[in-house]
Write an enzyme that holds these catalytic residues in place. Structure first.
Site, PDB file in Angstrom:
ATOM      1  N   GLN A   9      64.457  12.452  18.102  1.00 25.22           N
ATOM      2  CA  GLN A   9      65.220  11.604  19.146  1.00 25.22           C
ATOM      3  C   GLN A   9      66.838  11.853  18.921  1.00 25.22           C
ATOM      4  OE1 GLN A   9      63.607   7.652  18.407  1.00 25.22           O
ATOM      5  NE2 GLN A   9      64.951   6.686  19.384  1.00 25.22           N
ATOM      6  N   SER A  88      61.592  14.635  12.243  1.00 27.34           N
ATOM      7  CA  SER A  88      61.398  13.346  12.625  1.00 27.34           C
ATOM      8  C   SER A  88      60.039  13.460  13.482  1.00 27.34           C
ATOM      9  CB  SER A  88      62.601  12.434  12.870  1.00 27.34           C
ATOM     10  OG  SER A  88      62.271  11.043  12.940  1.00 27.34           O
ATOM     11  N   LEU A  89      60.360  12.832  14.806  1.00 27.86           N
ATOM     12  CA  LEU A  89      59.637  12.717  15.934  1.00 27.86           C
ATOM     13  C   LEU A  89      58.827  14.094  16.273  1.00 27.86           C
ATOM     14  CD1 LEU A  89      58.403  11.496  18.668  1.00 27.86           C
ATOM     15  CD2 LEU A  89      60.625  12.272  19.651  1.00 27.86           C
ATOM     16  N   ARG A 113      53.756   5.058  17.574  1.00 24.87           N
ATOM     17  CA  ARG A 113      54.784   4.883  16.593  1.00 24.87           C
ATOM     18  C   ARG A 113      56.212   4.497  17.200  1.00 24.87           C
ATOM     19  NH1 ARG A 113      59.139   9.167  15.480  1.00 24.87           N
ATOM     20  NH2 ARG A 113      59.355   9.237  13.296  1.00 24.87           N
ATOM     21  N   HIS A 195      63.673   5.661   9.237  1.00 24.30           N
ATOM     22  CA  HIS A 195      63.757   6.610   7.825  1.00 24.30           C
ATOM     23  C   HIS A 195      64.333   5.723   6.501  1.00 24.30           C
ATOM     24  CE1 HIS A 195      61.908   9.847  10.068  1.00 24.30           C
ATOM     25  NE2 HIS A 195      62.888   9.881  10.798  1.00 24.30           N
ATOM     26  N   GLN A 244      56.611   9.460   6.237  1.00 23.00           N
ATOM     27  CA  GLN A 244      57.785   9.983   6.926  1.00 23.00           C
ATOM     28  C   GLN A 244      58.757   8.769   7.584  1.00 23.00           C
ATOM     29  OE1 GLN A 244      58.700  10.837  11.057  1.00 23.00           O
ATOM     30  NE2 GLN A 244      58.328  12.970  10.533  1.00 23.00           N
TER      31      GLN A 244
END
Length: 295
Positions: A9, A88-89, A113, A195, A244
């Site tokens: 992101q 991440s993503l 998500r 996170h 995660q």
């Protein structure tokens, strides 16, 4: 060894993916399929929407995923990863690239998500801040001192760490970090505390969706944000993917491990060049490039 890496992101931009759509029939089919799966024309927002339109988590995450994954598929035979990773993503994009997940299944998970994270953000005011110019250990110690929830969230590269948590706790941590000599401690324009423990409701929701999805053993290892080491086992990949959401993205450590394991080429697949910039802070001599559509 070739490492293909996938951004997360923040890499989105207005018009993203349009060149892919216009140049490749395969890309057109995949984008149209994505519109059907999502139940709305995400291509309209990606190709013509404003930066503001693209900022919504429920749009941003599938948009970046689609740009990255469709580009990797259009590369065809030249796409031969020895190792993959995603920020991440981007981990979902990497898992399609190494054939752990099918395109359709991964897109559904990414959308779930995004919606779950959006919902968690709305539950409690929360934010993130970028901290520049301090040792990781100092940032960790300051976060631990602050009352309220604030934790290290993204270990992006040496000297750049993002913290995440409750608004007041993040603001207090920023002041203390500046006193400790941080070059910058800057609140980021994000919707919530990604996170961090505040994403627990989203983690629980995603865990159910992941458990119901078919994961295969990959064709090459993925260096996951949680483990930082090469993972080849489908069950372990699932567990790390669930963890995660509330755990930090250990990107610095993952890159260091990939280098130690023989990475020689670092190819960023998707919008922007953020990940190449981060790698140069770890090892400026490594070859980096962006994946490009074949002529």
């Amino acid at each position: 060894m070739k490492a293909y890496v996938f951004p997360g992101q923040g890499a989105q931009y207005s018009g993203m993916g349009l060149d892919l759509y216009e140049k490749s029939h395969q890309a057109q089919e995949l984008f149209e399929n994505a519109n059907k799966i999502l139940g709305f024309n995400i291509t309209d927002i990606m190709f013509e929407g404003s930066a503001e339109d693209l900022k919504q988590t429920k749009v941003t995450q599938p948009a970046i995923f689609l740009h990255s994954v469709i580009l990797s598929k259009v590369l065809g035979e030249s796409f031969q990863p020895d190792m993959v990773a995603g920020h991440s993503l981007g981990e979902f994009s990497a898992l399609v690239a190494n054939q752990t997940l099918a395109f359709e299944d991964a897109l559904k998970l990414v959308y779930k998500r995004a919606l779950a994270m959006q919902k968690a953000c709305e539950k409690q005011p929360s934010t993130m801040a970028a901290v520049l110019g301090l040792e990781d250990q100092v940032v960790e110690q300051i976060c631990a001192q602050v009352s309220g929830i604030v934790v290290p969230a993204n270990y992006n590269c040496p000297g750049q760490l993002v913290i995440s948590g409750e608004v007041k706790a993040v603001e207090e941590a920023c002041e203390l970090l500046k006193e400790q000599g941080a070059k910058r401690a800057l609140i980021l324009p994000v919707g919530g505390a990604f996170h961090s423990p505040l994403m627990e409701p989203a983690r629980e929701e995603l865990a159910k969706a992941i458990a119901a999805t078919d994961f295969k053993n990959p064709i090459c290892p993925i260096y996951q944000n949680v483990s930082t080491t090469a993972v080849n086992d489908a069950a372990a990949i699932q567990e790390n993917l669930i963890a995660q959401l509330t755990a930090p993205v250990k990107w610095t450590q993952s890159m260091q491990q990939m280098i130690a394991d023989g990475m020689t080429q670092y190819i960023e697949v998707g919008p922007g060049k953020v990940l190449q910039g981060l790698l140069k802070k770890v090892d400026r001599n490594l070859e980096t490039m962006s994946a490009e559509i074949p002529a």
